[in-house]
Design a protein around this motif. Structure first.
Motif, PDB file in Angstrom:
ATOM      1  N   PRO A   1       0.907  -1.025  -0.113  1.00 57.50           N
ATOM      2  CA  PRO A   1       0.032  -0.020   0.011  1.00 57.50           C
ATOM      3  C   PRO A   1       0.744   1.388   0.025  1.00 57.50           C
ATOM      4  O   PRO A   1       1.947   1.183   0.489  1.00 57.50           O
ATOM      5  CB  PRO A   1      -0.743   0.008   1.293  1.00 57.50           C
ATOM      6  N   SER A   2       0.398   2.165  -0.764  1.00 58.96           N
ATOM      7  CA  SER A   2       1.090   3.618  -0.824  1.00 58.96           C
ATOM      8  C   SER A   2       0.946   4.287   0.777  1.00 58.96           C
ATOM      9  O   SER A   2       0.195   4.066   1.446  1.00 58.96           O
ATOM     10  CB  SER A   2       0.380   4.385  -1.802  1.00 58.96           C
ATOM     11  N   LEU A   3       1.914   5.422   0.748  1.00 59.37           N
ATOM     12  CA  LEU A   3       1.792   6.294   2.073  1.00 59.37           C
ATOM     13  C   LEU A   3       0.421   6.805   2.052  1.00 59.37           C
ATOM     14  O   LEU A   3      -0.014   7.103   3.231  1.00 59.37           O
ATOM     15  CB  LEU A   3       2.978   7.247   1.970  1.00 59.37           C
ATOM     16  N   GLU A   4      -0.237   7.337   0.870  1.00 57.78           N
ATOM     17  CA  GLU A   4      -1.422   7.818   1.099  1.00 57.78           C
ATOM     18  C   GLU A   4      -2.575   6.881   1.440  1.00 57.78           C
ATOM     19  O   GLU A   4      -3.598   7.085   2.435  1.00 57.78           O
ATOM     20  CB  GLU A   4      -1.864   8.498  -0.339  1.00 57.78           C
ATOM     21  N   ASP A   5      -2.564   5.600   1.132  1.00 65.07           N
ATOM     22  CA  ASP A   5      -3.307   4.726   1.409  1.00 65.07           C
ATOM     23  C   ASP A   5      -3.537   4.314   2.890  1.00 65.07           C
ATOM     24  O   ASP A   5      -4.426   3.832   3.623  1.00 65.07           O
ATOM     25  CB  ASP A   5      -3.228   3.388   0.456  1.00 65.07           C
ATOM     26  N   THR A   6      -2.267   4.194   3.655  1.00 58.73           N
ATOM     27  CA  THR A   6      -1.764   4.038   4.898  1.00 58.73           C
ATOM     28  C   THR A   6      -2.333   4.835   5.956  1.00 58.73           C
ATOM     29  O   THR A   6      -2.485   4.695   7.010  1.00 58.73           O
ATOM     30  CB  THR A   6      -0.428   3.503   5.283  1.00 58.73           C
ATOM     31  N   GLY A   7      -2.380   6.317   5.559  1.00 60.89           N
ATOM     32  CA  GLY A   7      -2.797   7.313   6.362  1.00 60.89           C
ATOM     33  C   GLY A   7      -1.671   7.797   7.305  1.00 60.89           C
ATOM     34  O   GLY A   7      -1.770   8.694   8.127  1.00 60.89           O
ATOM     35  N   LEU A   8      -0.338   7.264   6.959  1.00 62.50           N
ATOM     36  CA  LEU A   8       0.840   7.663   7.598  1.00 62.50           C
ATOM     37  C   LEU A   8       1.142   9.345   7.652  1.00 62.50           C
ATOM     38  O   LEU A   8       1.858  10.004   8.374  1.00 62.50           O
ATOM     39  CB  LEU A   8       1.977   7.167   7.203  1.00 62.50           C
ATOM     40  N   ASN A   9       0.821   9.728   6.348  1.00 59.48           N
ATOM     41  CA  ASN A   9       0.990  11.252   5.998  1.00 59.48           C
ATOM     42  C   ASN A   9       0.118  12.142   6.856  1.00 59.48           C
ATOM     43  O   ASN A   9       0.540  12.996   7.228  1.00 59.48           O
ATOM     44  CB  ASN A   9       0.856  11.530   4.447  1.00 59.48           C
ATOM     45  N   THR A  10      -1.078  11.555   7.369  1.00 55.93           N
ATOM     46  CA  THR A  10      -1.878  12.331   8.182  1.00 55.93           C
ATOM     47  C   THR A  10      -1.252  12.642   9.635  1.00 55.93           C
ATOM     48  O   THR A  10      -1.173  13.812  10.146  1.00 55.93           O
ATOM     49  CB  THR A  10      -3.304  11.562   8.177  1.00 55.93           C
ATOM     50  N   ILE A  11      -0.683  11.552   9.964  1.00 54.65           N
ATOM     51  CA  ILE A  11       0.157  11.523  11.227  1.00 54.65           C
ATOM     52  C   ILE A  11       1.526  12.414  11.317  1.00 54.65           C
ATOM     53  O   ILE A  11       1.464  13.444  12.047  1.00 54.65           O
ATOM     54  CB  ILE A  11       0.448  10.173  11.594  1.00 54.65           C
ATOM     55  N   VAL A  12       2.084  12.315  10.041  1.00 51.11           N
ATOM     56  CA  VAL A  12       3.280  13.478   9.932  1.00 51.11           C
ATOM     57  C   VAL A  12       2.842  14.597  10.021  1.00 51.11           C
ATOM     58  O   VAL A  12       3.510  15.539  10.771  1.00 51.11           O
ATOM     59  CB  VAL A  12       4.224  12.740   8.667  1.00 51.11           C
ATOM     60  N   VAL A  13       1.863  15.076   9.157  1.00 52.27           N
ATOM     61  CA  VAL A  13       1.344  16.404   8.852  1.00 52.27           C
ATOM     62  C   VAL A  13       0.880  17.046  10.287  1.00 52.27           C
ATOM     63  O   VAL A  13       1.031  17.946  10.690  1.00 52.27           O
ATOM     64  CB  VAL A  13       0.208  16.599   7.937  1.00 52.27           C
ATOM     65  N   ALA A  14       0.169  15.965  11.107  1.00 47.47           N
ATOM     66  CA  ALA A  14      -0.659  16.502  12.424  1.00 47.47           C
ATOM     67  C   ALA A  14       0.660  16.953  13.229  1.00 47.47           C
ATOM     68  O   ALA A  14       0.647  17.881  14.156  1.00 47.47           O
ATOM     69  CB  ALA A  14      -1.280  15.445  12.726  1.00 47.47           C
ATOM     70  N   GLU A  15       1.730  15.924  13.150  1.00 45.14           N
ATOM     71  CA  GLU A  15       2.911  16.035  14.311  1.00 45.14           C
ATOM     72  C   GLU A  15       3.713  17.584  13.875  1.00 45.14           C
ATOM     73  O   GLU A  15       4.082  18.267  14.593  1.00 45.14           O
ATOM     74  CB  GLU A  15       3.917  15.035  14.142  1.00 45.14           C
ATOM     75  N   GLU A  16       3.748  17.774  12.704  1.00 50.59           N
ATOM     76  CA  GLU A  16       4.335  18.929  12.067  1.00 50.59           C
ATOM     77  C   GLU A  16       3.566  20.382  12.386  1.00 50.59           C
ATOM     78  O   GLU A  16       4.015  21.132  13.020  1.00 50.59           O
ATOM     79  CB  GLU A  16       4.580  19.035  10.746  1.00 50.59           C
ATOM     80  N   LEU A  17       2.166  20.006  12.457  1.00 46.47           N
ATOM     81  CA  LEU A  17       1.345  21.114  12.938  1.00 46.47           C
ATOM     82  C   LEU A  17       1.440  21.526  14.243  1.00 46.47           C
ATOM     83  O   LEU A  17       1.581  22.655  14.679  1.00 46.47           O
ATOM     84  CB  LEU A  17      -0.057  20.918  12.322  1.00 46.47           C
ATOM     85  N   ALA A  18       1.549  20.274  15.070  1.00 44.10           N
ATOM     86  CA  ALA A  18       1.585  20.455  16.392  1.00 44.10           C
ATOM     87  C   ALA A  18       3.083  21.274  16.870  1.00 44.10           C
ATOM     88  O   ALA A  18       2.923  21.873  17.696  1.00 44.10           O
ATOM     89  CB  ALA A  18       1.623  19.170  17.089  1.00 44.10           C
ATOM     90  N   ASP A  19       4.038  20.808  16.172  1.00 47.49           N
ATOM     91  CA  ASP A  19       5.279  21.509  16.542  1.00 47.49           C
ATOM     92  C   ASP A  19       5.401  22.990  16.095  1.00 47.49           C
ATOM     93  O   ASP A  19       5.827  23.722  16.838  1.00 47.49           O
ATOM     94  CB  ASP A  19       6.224  20.556  15.725  1.00 47.49           C
ATOM     95  N   GLU A  20       4.698  23.190  15.142  1.00 47.75           N
ATOM     96  CA  GLU A  20       4.427  24.890  14.505  1.00 47.75           C
ATOM     97  C   GLU A  20       3.754  25.565  15.598  1.00 47.75           C
ATOM     98  O   GLU A  20       4.088  26.697  15.795  1.00 47.75           O
ATOM     99  CB  GLU A  20       4.005  24.913  13.302  1.00 47.75           C
ATOM    100  N   ILE A  21       2.689  25.028  16.008  1.00 48.10           N
ATOM    101  CA  ILE A  21       1.742  25.376  16.976  1.00 48.10           C
ATOM    102  C   ILE A  21       2.673  25.735  18.281  1.00 48.10           C
ATOM    103  O   ILE A  21       2.522  26.938  18.964  1.00 48.10           O
ATOM    104  CB  ILE A  21       0.596  24.676  17.380  1.00 48.10           C
ATOM    105  N   GLU A  22       3.140  24.906  18.897  1.00 52.76           N
ATOM    106  CA  GLU A  22       4.037  24.889  19.844  1.00 52.76           C
ATOM    107  C   GLU A  22       5.242  25.994  19.869  1.00 52.76           C
ATOM    108  O   GLU A  22       5.444  26.788  20.843  1.00 52.76           O
ATOM    109  CB  GLU A  22       4.675  23.449  20.397  1.00 52.76           C
TER     110      GLU A  22
END
Length: 264
Positions: free
Chosen positions: A51-72
């Motif tokens: 399965p691709s990265l898009e299909d697995t949903g891992l990109n959602t986790i990475v984006v969320a973590e990056e967003l959290a880092d930016e907010i912090e």
């Protein structure tokens, strides 16, 4: 009628939903067991690729973590900015407080200096008004007050005589106003001064005058020169102290001068 329907068989591909479901299951198994190889069944591996990265949903986790880092990071930046602004405001408040205190101290010091200057001026004025001097410098009394004899119409001396050669400087004994300046009959050329305490002094037998009626004089100021004008047996200064401006109000001249601090 035949519609050309596709017969079911072992070569039919899995639906997209089935592939996603299987992919998610495989990722979950990896997380749970840590064994990647045990998840790939033979039929599944043969049927489709990983399965691709898009299909697995891992990109959602990475984006969320990056967003959290930016907010912090943004929160930290805002906190630092707020702390800096608070420190600046505190420093400005303290600076204003110091400036206000310095101004208060300066104003208090200036007020003290003004009051000191005023006190000094009042003291100087008091001294000026209350300073008395002898009418003739380095002289002595040659004839006492109330001395008897035919030389005086009243039968006694109404003042005291200071020894003085003709042309000796005669001084006002204290601050006052000239109320008489000119010929005074038996007194010859004479000056009468009214002083601040309401008393009067008279200076007789002068050879010349240096003041006029209405003039303000200071203690020690020259008012004329000694002589022998009027009813006089020789050069000297006739000095009187009086309670009024006119003849007959005389008081003891020596006691008067000494009461005002003059050593005679």
């Amino acid at each position: 009628m035949a519609f050309g329907s596709r017969a079911a068989g072992k070569h039919r591909g899995s639906s997209r939903l089935s592939r996603k479901t299987a992919g998610y299951a495989g990722i979950a198994a990896v997380v749970t067991t840590g064994v990647v190889g045990s998840l790939a069944g033979p039929a599944f591996a043969a049927d489709q690729a990983a399965p691709s990265l898009e299909d697995t949903g891992l990109n959602t986790i990475v984006v969320a973590e990056e967003l959290a880092d930016e907010i912090e990071a943004q929160a930290h930046s805002q906190q630092r900015a707020a702390e800096a602004a608070a420190a600046k405001a505190q420093a400005e408040a303290e600076a204003r407080q110091r400036a206000a205190e310095a101004k208060r101290v300066a104003e208090a010091r200036a007020q003290e200096e003004r009051e000191a200057a005023e006190r000094a001026a009042r003291e100087e004025e008091r001294k000026r008004l209350n300073t008395f001097v002898a009418p003739i410098e380095d002289s002595y009394v040659s004839t006492q007050w109330h001395a008897g004899g035919g030389m005086w119409s009243s039968g006694s001396h109404t003042g005291i005589d200071f020894h003085a050669a003709s042309g000796t400087t005669v001084h006002a004994v204290g601050v006052g106003t000239v109320v008489e300046a000119g010929w005074g009959g038996a007194y010859g050329n004479n000056v009468v001064i009214k002083h601040m305490d309401g008393t009067y002094t008279q200076y007789g037998h002068l050879s010349s005058l240096s003041v006029s009626v209405g003039q303000q004089v200071a203690a020690g100021q020259q008012i004329g020169l000694s002589g022998s004008t009027g009813n006089s047996s020789g050069p000297h200064l006739h000095f009187e102290a009086r309670t009024g401006a006119d003849y007959g109000s005389d008081i003891d001249p020596l006691a008067y001068l000494r009461r005002h601090g003059v050593s005679v």
